[in-house]
Design an enzyme around this catalytic site. Structure first.
Site, PDB file in Angstrom:
ATOM      1  N   GLY A  27       0.953  -1.348   0.013  1.00 39.41           N
ATOM      2  CA  GLY A  27      -0.082   0.070  -0.161  1.00 39.41           C
ATOM      3  C   GLY A  27       0.854   1.275  -0.033  1.00 39.41           C
ATOM      4  O   GLY A  27       0.409   2.425  -0.049  1.00 39.41           O
ATOM      5  N   PRO A  50       4.844  -5.198  -0.706  1.00 33.25           N
ATOM      6  CA  PRO A  50       4.640  -3.935  -1.375  1.00 33.25           C
ATOM      7  C   PRO A  50       4.625  -4.352  -3.136  1.00 33.25           C
ATOM      8  O   PRO A  50       5.237  -5.589  -3.402  1.00 33.25           O
ATOM      9  CB  PRO A  50       5.850  -3.422  -1.213  1.00 33.25           C
ATOM     10  CG  PRO A  50       6.839  -4.782  -0.699  1.00 33.25           C
ATOM     11  CD  PRO A  50       6.219  -5.599   0.026  1.00 33.25           C
ATOM     12  N   ARG A  74      -5.198   2.437 -16.174  1.00 32.67           N
ATOM     13  CA  ARG A  74      -5.426   3.213 -14.739  1.00 32.67           C
ATOM     14  C   ARG A  74      -6.120   4.277 -15.122  1.00 32.67           C
ATOM     15  O   ARG A  74      -6.949   4.674 -14.217  1.00 32.67           O
ATOM     16  CB  ARG A  74      -3.947   3.176 -14.309  1.00 32.67           C
ATOM     17  CG  ARG A  74      -3.030   1.973 -13.991  1.00 32.67           C
ATOM     18  CD  ARG A  74      -2.309   2.044 -12.849  1.00 32.67           C
ATOM     19  NE  ARG A  74      -2.694   2.657 -11.608  1.00 32.67           N
ATOM     20  CZ  ARG A  74      -2.427   3.813 -11.075  1.00 32.67           C
ATOM     21  NH1 ARG A  74      -2.053   4.738 -11.726  1.00 32.67           N
ATOM     22  NH2 ARG A  74      -3.191   3.994  -9.910  1.00 32.67           N
ATOM     23  N   TYR A  99      -9.449   4.808 -12.696  1.00 33.77           N
ATOM     24  CA  TYR A  99      -9.224   5.438 -11.695  1.00 33.77           C
ATOM     25  C   TYR A  99      -9.165   6.798 -11.906  1.00 33.77           C
ATOM     26  O   TYR A  99      -8.704   7.817 -10.754  1.00 33.77           O
ATOM     27  CB  TYR A  99      -8.184   5.051 -10.484  1.00 33.77           C
ATOM     28  CG  TYR A  99      -7.938   3.514 -10.810  1.00 33.77           C
ATOM     29  CD1 TYR A  99      -8.786   2.528  -9.864  1.00 33.77           C
ATOM     30  CD2 TYR A  99      -6.818   2.766 -11.214  1.00 33.77           C
ATOM     31  CE1 TYR A  99      -8.721   1.365  -9.927  1.00 33.77           C
ATOM     32  CE2 TYR A  99      -6.494   1.323 -11.099  1.00 33.77           C
ATOM     33  CZ  TYR A  99      -7.651   0.720 -10.396  1.00 33.77           C
ATOM     34  OH  TYR A  99      -7.353  -0.798 -10.390  1.00 33.77           O
ATOM     35  N   CYS A 153     -12.301   2.523 -29.221  1.00 36.09           N
ATOM     36  CA  CYS A 153     -13.715   3.099 -29.586  1.00 36.09           C
ATOM     37  C   CYS A 153     -14.504   3.126 -28.311  1.00 36.09           C
ATOM     38  O   CYS A 153     -15.450   2.530 -28.117  1.00 36.09           O
ATOM     39  CB  CYS A 153     -14.436   2.398 -30.537  1.00 36.09           C
ATOM     40  SG  CYS A 153     -13.690   2.215 -32.081  1.00 36.09           S
TER      41      CYS A 153
HETATM   42  N1  LLP Z   1      -1.505  -6.968  -0.492  1.00 34.91           N
HETATM   43  C1  LLP Z   1      -2.704  -7.033  -0.898  1.00 34.91           C
HETATM   44  C2  LLP Z   1      -3.622  -8.165  -0.030  1.00 34.91           C
HETATM   45  C3  LLP Z   1      -3.307  -6.212  -1.738  1.00 34.91           C
HETATM   46  O1  LLP Z   1      -4.682  -6.524  -2.186  1.00 34.91           O
HETATM   47  C4  LLP Z   1      -2.504  -5.322  -2.598  1.00 34.91           C
HETATM   48  C5  LLP Z   1      -2.882  -4.707  -3.848  1.00 34.91           C
HETATM   49  C6  LLP Z   1      -1.312  -5.274  -2.390  1.00 34.91           C
HETATM   50  C7  LLP Z   1      -0.674  -6.106  -1.368  1.00 34.91           C
HETATM   51  C8  LLP Z   1      -0.136  -4.379  -2.970  1.00 34.91           C
HETATM   52  O2  LLP Z   1      -0.470  -3.241  -2.885  1.00 34.91           O
HETATM   53  P1  LLP Z   1       0.478  -2.166  -3.297  1.00 34.91           P
HETATM   54  O3  LLP Z   1       1.677  -2.084  -2.603  1.00 34.91           O
HETATM   55  O4  LLP Z   1       0.795  -2.350  -4.867  1.00 34.91           O
HETATM   56  O5  LLP Z   1      -0.329  -0.785  -3.230  1.00 34.91           O
HETATM   57  N2  LLP Z   1      -5.001  -1.489  -9.524  1.00 34.91           N
HETATM   58  C9  LLP Z   1      -4.923  -0.659  -8.694  1.00 34.91           C
HETATM   59  C10 LLP Z   1      -4.408  -1.030  -7.425  1.00 34.91           C
HETATM   60  C11 LLP Z   1      -5.119  -2.330  -6.875  1.00 34.91           C
HETATM   61  C12 LLP Z   1      -4.152  -2.769  -5.615  1.00 34.91           C
HETATM   62  C13 LLP Z   1      -4.854  -4.164  -5.226  1.00 34.91           C
HETATM   63  N3  LLP Z   1      -4.357  -4.720  -4.108  1.00 34.91           N
HETATM   64  C14 LLP Z   1      -4.253   0.824  -9.263  1.00 34.91           C
HETATM   65  O6  LLP Z   1      -3.802   0.506 -10.452  1.00 34.91           O
HETATM   66  O7  LLP Z   1      -3.987   1.549  -8.737  1.00 34.91           O
END
Ligand code: LLP
Length: 425
Positions: free
Chosen positions: A240, A275, A313, A317, A344
């Site tokens: 996150g 991460p 993206r 979003y 399209c």
């Molecule tokens: N762990 C779990 C349980 C998750 O659901 C996620 C992401 C992560 C770790 C990794 O999160 P990160 O470190 O990448 O923030 N498609 C969206 C993001 C979806 C995230 C889903 N879960 C975007 O393009 O912003």
């Protein structure tokens, strides 16, 4: 920090000219920098050097085998959400004893596959799943390591589609319920090892406070578990941590690490992190060619050969990606335009009302911060072949996924005779 920068007027990926890569592979092409991947991994890992920890790269962010291999070579584990992702980890030579498995809908066949691969921990998201894992483990005469994913009900202050730790989200089990489930599992589910507590609150989080709020809630649960004689070994804080796309100011991993270590040091647990974006987001760019430009009375358009199928993206979003010219042309003015793809749909855009160099047809643009959730979320919509992926290391580069061919597009399809038998009209 990443290694995409101009040398003179030309954009380079580490020691290789981006234009040279595009000439060799065609466009659109994703380019990943191995040096940036390693740097980001080391920065994250190094942030916890004082504490027992395991970095499990979140495969969903970018699941290319060469990206997985890069992290596994550096000692990383993996966070997976499907049997398919586990297949990739195995194929990349990853250590399955460092794999954690998240996701609300793990099927029994996926649970069985993960057990056979001896993964470390299942992050369990519902009471029914807990029982399913126990049942499958019993059938395979295995012990499944589990952590309950706690939903701490904290607001990560990010886009609603990527907030996961609020009560109204589908993820995890509420803290009170989680305690009951651990006790139930201890007494009744004999094929489980209660190894940890897990908590992931969302993605692209640019402040530390939501993580600290979540830790506080989870610490309360760990205290209660200990009173019940349930001594877990791992605390998984998920992923996150956000990155810089535009003008965000996310904390550096070292700052995030220091605060988390401070908050958790009295627990004596091994910390796990998942991460994704933080490791790969700024380690990749998407290079696309301008097909046409069009100036109108309301808007100007730059039409590129990459679309929402390659880079979903912005459409999904409304997210910001910086777009820059691969060649800086002297004396070229800027103008304001929408940078759009060939799909399209009006929702097919890379950037809106963006002030950029007045590019011409045939010139190249680089979409920055395209290493996370771009190729992995790409599709074949409009029957477009998926882009090539390239990895650069120093002065070398190699294709790490070929551009798809027309044959790839239809490879799984058929026209079974029995559906088309009968009289011709
Ligand atoms: N762990 C779990 C349980 C998750 O659901 C996620 C992401 C992560 C770790 C990794 O999160 P990160 O470190 O990448 O923030 N498609 C969206 C993001 C979806 C995230 C889903 N879960 C975007 O393009 O912003």
């Amino acid at each position: 920090m990443h290694f995409f920068d101009y040398k003179g007027s030309k954009l380079y990926a580490e020691g290789v000219s981006v234009e040279k890569i595009a000439e060799a592979t065609g466009t659109p092409v994703f380019i990943y920098s191995a040096k940036t991947l390693a740097r980001h991994f080391k920065a994250f890992d190094g942030a916890f050097k004082g504490a027992k920890h395991l970095i499990c790269y979140s495969v969903k962010a970018n699941s290319n085998l060469s990206v997985l291999k890069t992290f596994s070579t550096l000692g990383g584990g993996f966070d997976i959400v499907s049997a398919g992702e586990l297949h990739r980890v195995v194929k990349a030579g990853g250590d399955t004893s460092k794999v954690v498995f998240s996701g609300v809908g793990k099927r029994e066949d996926e649970i069985a596959f993960a057990l056979k691969q001896n993964i470390l921990i299942f992050n369990v998201e519902s009471p029914e799943e807990l029982r399913a894992i126990d049942k499958v483990a019993g059938r395979l005469r295995k012990k499944a390591g589990i952590a309950i994913r706690v939903n701490p009900d904290v607001d990560p202050k990010t886009h609603p589609y990527i907030s996961t730790g609020l009560k109204k989200n589908k993820f995890g089990i509420e803290t009170k319920e989680a305690l009951k489930e651990y006790i139930y599992a201890k007494d009744n589910l004999k094929n489980l090892k209660l190894l940890g507590v897990d908590c992931h609150i969302g993605s692209q989080i640019t402040q530390i406070s939501p993580f600290i709020d979540a830790i506080k809630k989870v610490k309360g649960l760990i205290g209660k578990l200990r009173k019940e004689g349930i001594g877990v070994e791992y605390l998984n804080m998920g992923g996150g941590l956000g990155i810089n796309y535009d003008d965000e100011t996310p904390p550096h991993p070292s700052e995030y690490g220091a605060r988390i270590v401070e908050e958790t040091k009295d627990l004596g647990l091994t910390l796990i992190f998942e991460p994704g974006r933080n490791l790969v987001g700024n380690a990749g760019i998407l290079v696309t060619e301008v097909v046409y430009t069009k100036e109108g009375s309301a808007k100007n358009f730059v039409i590129t050969d990459a679309g929402m199928n390659d880079l979903p993206r912005p459409s999904l979003y409304d997210s910001f990606h910086n777009v820059i010219a691969v060649n800086k042309f002297k004396g070229r003015r800027k103008f304001k335009a929408d940078i759009v793809g060939p799909i399209c749909e009006t929702g097919d855009f890379i950037a809106k009302d963006r002030s950029i160099t007045k590019v011409k047809s045939g010139e190249l643009l680089a979409v920055m911060s395209a290493g996370a959730y771009c190729f992995s979320m790409s599709s074949n919509y409009n029957s477009r072949t998926r882009a090539a992926e390239v990895m650069v290391k120093g002065r070398d580069f190699a294709v790490v996924r070929k551009r798809e061919s027309f044959d790839d597009l239809t490879a799984k399809e058929s026209m079974p005779r029995k559906l088309f038998a009968g009289k011709k009209r």
